[in-house]
Design a protein around this motif. Structure first.
Motif, PDB file in Angstrom:
ATOM      1  N   VAL A   1      12.078  -7.429 -10.171  1.00 42.95           N
ATOM      2  CA  VAL A   1      12.220  -5.872  -9.854  1.00 42.95           C
ATOM      3  C   VAL A   1      12.090  -5.488  -8.507  1.00 42.95           C
ATOM      4  O   VAL A   1      11.044  -6.210  -7.947  1.00 42.95           O
ATOM      5  CB  VAL A   1      11.699  -5.092 -11.004  1.00 42.95           C
ATOM      6  N   SER A   2      12.567  -4.355  -8.022  1.00 42.50           N
ATOM      7  CA  SER A   2      12.462  -3.744  -6.843  1.00 42.50           C
ATOM      8  C   SER A   2      11.171  -3.109  -6.874  1.00 42.50           C
ATOM      9  O   SER A   2      10.364  -2.748  -7.660  1.00 42.50           O
ATOM     10  CB  SER A   2      13.506  -3.098  -6.436  1.00 42.50           C
ATOM     11  N   ILE A   3      10.689  -2.678  -5.443  1.00 45.94           N
ATOM     12  CA  ILE A   3       9.360  -2.215  -5.483  1.00 45.94           C
ATOM     13  C   ILE A   3       9.511  -0.633  -6.050  1.00 45.94           C
ATOM     14  O   ILE A   3       8.623  -0.056  -6.725  1.00 45.94           O
ATOM     15  CB  ILE A   3       9.119  -2.091  -3.734  1.00 45.94           C
ATOM     16  N   ALA A   4      10.779  -0.181  -5.680  1.00 48.81           N
ATOM     17  CA  ALA A   4      11.138   1.013  -6.246  1.00 48.81           C
ATOM     18  C   ALA A   4      11.034   1.239  -8.006  1.00 48.81           C
ATOM     19  O   ALA A   4      10.361   2.010  -8.419  1.00 48.81           O
ATOM     20  CB  ALA A   4      12.510   1.757  -5.994  1.00 48.81           C
ATOM     21  N   GLU A   5      11.540   0.133  -8.495  1.00 50.88           N
ATOM     22  CA  GLU A   5      11.396   0.049 -10.065  1.00 50.88           C
ATOM     23  C   GLU A   5       9.966  -0.011 -10.132  1.00 50.88           C
ATOM     24  O   GLU A   5       9.437   0.233 -11.423  1.00 50.88           O
ATOM     25  CB  GLU A   5      12.210  -1.342 -10.381  1.00 50.88           C
ATOM     26  N   MET A   6       9.333  -0.946  -9.588  1.00 49.70           N
ATOM     27  CA  MET A   6       7.806  -1.374  -9.764  1.00 49.70           C
ATOM     28  C   MET A   6       7.020  -0.088 -10.155  1.00 49.70           C
ATOM     29  O   MET A   6       6.196   0.015 -10.592  1.00 49.70           O
ATOM     30  CB  MET A   6       7.495  -2.301  -9.038  1.00 49.70           C
ATOM     31  N   ALA A   7       7.484   1.084  -9.152  1.00 47.73           N
ATOM     32  CA  ALA A   7       6.598   2.033  -9.112  1.00 47.73           C
ATOM     33  C   ALA A   7       6.612   2.979 -10.323  1.00 47.73           C
ATOM     34  O   ALA A   7       5.774   3.870 -10.586  1.00 47.73           O
ATOM     35  CB  ALA A   7       7.002   2.938  -7.847  1.00 47.73           C
ATOM     36  N   ASP A   8       7.687   2.608 -11.150  1.00 50.47           N
ATOM     37  CA  ASP A   8       7.776   3.268 -12.477  1.00 50.47           C
ATOM     38  C   ASP A   8       6.486   2.668 -13.295  1.00 50.47           C
ATOM     39  O   ASP A   8       6.221   3.391 -14.292  1.00 50.47           O
ATOM     40  CB  ASP A   8       8.988   3.027 -13.008  1.00 50.47           C
ATOM     41  N   HIS A   9       6.234   1.651 -13.089  1.00 52.66           N
ATOM     42  CA  HIS A   9       5.358   0.965 -13.944  1.00 52.66           C
ATOM     43  C   HIS A   9       3.625   0.714 -13.630  1.00 52.66           C
ATOM     44  O   HIS A   9       2.776   0.388 -14.354  1.00 52.66           O
ATOM     45  CB  HIS A   9       5.745  -0.701 -14.579  1.00 52.66           C
ATOM     46  N   ARG A  10       3.404   0.807 -12.411  1.00 50.87           N
ATOM     47  CA  ARG A  10       2.127   0.323 -11.735  1.00 50.87           C
ATOM     48  C   ARG A  10       2.179   1.407 -10.550  1.00 50.87           C
ATOM     49  O   ARG A  10       3.022   1.771  -9.873  1.00 50.87           O
ATOM     50  CB  ARG A  10       2.191  -1.113 -11.428  1.00 50.87           C
ATOM     51  N   ALA A  11       0.813   1.774 -10.163  1.00 48.75           N
ATOM     52  CA  ALA A  11       0.464   2.200  -9.062  1.00 48.75           C
ATOM     53  C   ALA A  11      -0.564   1.806  -8.116  1.00 48.75           C
ATOM     54  O   ALA A  11      -1.491   1.062  -8.942  1.00 48.75           O
ATOM     55  CB  ALA A  11      -0.021   3.901  -9.524  1.00 48.75           C
ATOM     56  N   PHE A  12      -0.642   1.569  -7.019  1.00 52.84           N
ATOM     57  CA  PHE A  12      -1.630   0.966  -5.995  1.00 52.84           C
ATOM     58  C   PHE A  12      -2.189   1.828  -5.152  1.00 52.84           C
ATOM     59  O   PHE A  12      -1.796   2.495  -4.455  1.00 52.84           O
ATOM     60  CB  PHE A  12      -0.804  -0.236  -5.556  1.00 52.84           C
ATOM     61  N   LEU A  13      -3.505   1.907  -5.139  1.00 51.46           N
ATOM     62  CA  LEU A  13      -4.436   2.365  -4.194  1.00 51.46           C
ATOM     63  C   LEU A  13      -4.764   1.615  -3.472  1.00 51.46           C
ATOM     64  O   LEU A  13      -5.807   0.859  -3.878  1.00 51.46           O
ATOM     65  CB  LEU A  13      -5.277   3.452  -4.910  1.00 51.46           C
ATOM     66  N   SER A  14      -4.373   1.505  -2.023  1.00 50.83           N
ATOM     67  CA  SER A  14      -5.007   0.486  -1.018  1.00 50.83           C
ATOM     68  C   SER A  14      -6.063   1.012  -0.388  1.00 50.83           C
ATOM     69  O   SER A  14      -6.635   2.285  -0.928  1.00 50.83           O
ATOM     70  CB  SER A  14      -3.861   0.450  -0.108  1.00 50.83           C
ATOM     71  N   GLN A  15      -7.041   0.375   0.208  1.00 49.62           N
ATOM     72  CA  GLN A  15      -8.092   1.127   1.222  1.00 49.62           C
ATOM     73  C   GLN A  15      -7.541   2.052   2.002  1.00 49.62           C
ATOM     74  O   GLN A  15      -6.383   1.967   2.396  1.00 49.62           O
ATOM     75  CB  GLN A  15      -8.859  -0.159   1.835  1.00 49.62           C
ATOM     76  N   SER A  16      -8.412   3.022   2.364  1.00 46.54           N
ATOM     77  CA  SER A  16      -8.134   4.358   2.629  1.00 46.54           C
ATOM     78  C   SER A  16      -7.165   4.329   4.189  1.00 46.54           C
ATOM     79  O   SER A  16      -7.535   3.197   5.032  1.00 46.54           O
ATOM     80  CB  SER A  16      -9.565   5.161   3.024  1.00 46.54           C
ATOM     81  N   ASP A  17      -6.132   5.027   4.068  1.00 45.91           N
ATOM     82  CA  ASP A  17      -5.280   5.278   5.066  1.00 45.91           C
ATOM     83  C   ASP A  17      -4.985   6.651   5.180  1.00 45.91           C
ATOM     84  O   ASP A  17      -5.010   7.471   3.957  1.00 45.91           O
ATOM     85  CB  ASP A  17      -4.359   4.424   5.093  1.00 45.91           C
ATOM     86  N   ARG A  18      -4.543   7.347   6.098  1.00 44.61           N
ATOM     87  CA  ARG A  18      -4.071   8.850   6.238  1.00 44.61           C
ATOM     88  C   ARG A  18      -2.858   8.672   6.856  1.00 44.61           C
ATOM     89  O   ARG A  18      -2.287   7.799   7.928  1.00 44.61           O
ATOM     90  CB  ARG A  18      -4.961   9.607   6.984  1.00 44.61           C
ATOM     91  N   PRO A  19      -1.713   9.655   6.213  1.00 38.06           N
ATOM     92  CA  PRO A  19      -0.645   9.566   7.115  1.00 38.06           C
ATOM     93  C   PRO A  19      -0.554  10.145   8.331  1.00 38.06           C
ATOM     94  O   PRO A  19      -1.515  11.046   8.756  1.00 38.06           O
ATOM     95  CB  PRO A  19       0.226  10.677   5.814  1.00 38.06           C
ATOM     96  N   ALA A  20       0.622   9.575   9.100  1.00 35.70           N
ATOM     97  CA  ALA A  20       0.453   9.989  10.368  1.00 35.70           C
ATOM     98  C   ALA A  20       1.011  11.467  10.797  1.00 35.70           C
ATOM     99  O   ALA A  20       0.468  12.231  11.615  1.00 35.70           O
ATOM    100  CB  ALA A  20       1.320   8.913  11.414  1.00 35.70           C
ATOM    101  N   PHE A  21       1.835  11.996   9.948  1.00 39.86           N
ATOM    102  CA  PHE A  21       2.220  13.218  10.056  1.00 39.86           C
ATOM    103  C   PHE A  21       1.181  14.295   9.348  1.00 39.86           C
ATOM    104  O   PHE A  21       0.615  13.959   8.453  1.00 39.86           O
ATOM    105  CB  PHE A  21       3.554  13.400   9.276  1.00 39.86           C
ATOM    106  N   ASN A  22       1.159  15.396   9.731  1.00 42.11           N
ATOM    107  CA  ASN A  22       0.481  16.651   9.301  1.00 42.11           C
ATOM    108  C   ASN A  22       0.971  17.151   7.922  1.00 42.11           C
ATOM    109  O   ASN A  22       2.403  17.432   7.770  1.00 42.11           O
ATOM    110  CB  ASN A  22       0.136  17.593  10.216  1.00 42.11           C
ATOM    111  N   ILE A  23       0.352  17.136   6.864  1.00 43.91           N
ATOM    112  CA  ILE A  23       0.804  17.477   5.610  1.00 43.91           C
ATOM    113  C   ILE A  23      -0.126  18.222   4.645  1.00 43.91           C
ATOM    114  O   ILE A  23      -1.422  17.871   4.957  1.00 43.91           O
ATOM    115  CB  ILE A  23       1.559  16.397   4.779  1.00 43.91           C
ATOM    116  N   GLU A  24       0.104  19.401   3.946  1.00 46.96           N
ATOM    117  CA  GLU A  24      -0.761  20.068   3.016  1.00 46.96           C
ATOM    118  C   GLU A  24      -1.340  19.248   1.867  1.00 46.96           C
ATOM    119  O   GLU A  24      -0.344  18.197   1.350  1.00 46.96           O
ATOM    120  CB  GLU A  24      -0.379  21.344   2.671  1.00 46.96           C
ATOM    121  N   VAL A  25      -2.260  19.174   1.456  1.00 49.06           N
ATOM    122  CA  VAL A  25      -2.647  18.576   0.406  1.00 49.06           C
ATOM    123  C   VAL A  25      -1.622  18.638  -1.189  1.00 49.06           C
ATOM    124  O   VAL A  25      -1.177  17.706  -1.460  1.00 49.06           O
ATOM    125  CB  VAL A  25      -4.045  18.848  -0.278  1.00 49.06           C
ATOM    126  N   ALA A  26      -1.282  19.915  -1.202  1.00 43.56           N
ATOM    127  CA  ALA A  26      -0.418  20.157  -2.403  1.00 43.56           C
ATOM    128  C   ALA A  26       0.803  19.492  -2.036  1.00 43.56           C
ATOM    129  O   ALA A  26       1.498  18.921  -3.082  1.00 43.56           O
ATOM    130  CB  ALA A  26      -0.203  21.547  -2.596  1.00 43.56           C
TER     131      ALA A  26
END
Length: 251
Positions: free
Chosen positions: A63-88
């Motif tokens: 299955v593709s990564i996109a399909e896999m996302a329907d079945h599992r979630a993965f929290l890697s060790q801490s990282d932050r997006p490079a772009f600015n975005i509100e929590v919501a």
């Protein structure tokens, strides 16, 4: 529910096998560099590996990564997006596509999770204005939204790589309450962990790694023995009873 068969990642992780059932919490433990993150990344489908990972009868290599996302979630060790975005807005990115028209269910899940993780007052702050502990709790909220049963009926597995690392002791207690809640909803949770007393208290099964080799797997009481831990961590370990509770002591 999940079957890992002879999974290996080059010299970083020698072939290992284990199974985990729905509603179980599995801790992956071992010294730094033992292969914990490698194992979790491979199970999540983010590393090439030999062997098989089967989730609810589906071979994840098929299955593709996109399909896999329907079945599992993965929290890697801490990282932050490079772009600015509100929590919501950051949380909104984790809403499963199946739930995009279920506005009430989305609002209820966000309200419940942000309250549990105590980030409901952070929704309109930038992710770059959060402390390390606040950011980790936001990330935990987002990853739980991806597999929250009322939003994603296909979800089966939550993978967490050292989720407690940036948290203080109060927030850590909150994390384990959340993990217990998710497992009670029928998801399997597999996570790496350094606090062996938390493993002793909260995990159903454990996998002990050292230098990329699985040293033990099974029920927590069978894996977290003083002899095994002393050998792997190269320090004296005792297991004692205090007020009727088993704890591990280290030299």
């Amino acid at each position: 529910m999940m079957h890992v068969k002879s999974l290996g990642v080059g010299s970083r992780l020698l072939p290992l096998s284990f199974s985990a059932s729905a509603g179980e919490v599995v801790h992956v433990i071992g010294p730094n560099g033992s292969g914990k993150s490698t194992l979790l990344s491979a199970i999540a489908g983010l590393l090439d590996y030999t062997g098989e990972v089967e989730l609810a009868g589906t071979c994840l290599k098929q299955v593709s990564i996109a399909e896999m996302a329907d079945h599992r979630a993965f929290l890697s060790q801490s990282d932050r997006p490079a772009f600015n975005i509100e929590v919501a807005h950051y949380l909104a990115l984790s809403i499963p596509k199946h739930a995009l028209n279920a506005q009430q269910e989305i609002e209820d899940a966000i309200s419940q999770l942000t309250a549990i993780l105590q980030v409901n007052d952070k929704l309109h702050r930038s992710v770059h204005q959060l402390s390390g502990g606040e950011w980790q709790r936001v990330r935990l909220c987002a990853i739980c939204l991806q597999v929250w049963p009322t939003l994603n009926p296909f979800a089966k597995l939550l993978i967490l790589d050292e989720p407690a690392a940036p948290l203080d002791i109060g927030q850590e207690a909150m994390l384990y309450q959340l993990i217990d809640m998710i497992a009670a909803k029928g998801l399997c949770v597999i996570m790496s962990n350094h606090d062996l007393n938390r493993t002793l208290k909260h995990a159903d099964h454990a996998i002990l790694l050292d230098k990329g080799v699985m040293q033990a797997v099974g029920k927590v009481d069978e894996v977290l023995t003083p002899s095994k831990l002393t050998k792997v961590f190269n320090t004296h370990v005792e297991r004692v009873s205090v007020n009727g509770k088993e704890i591990l002591l280290f030299d």
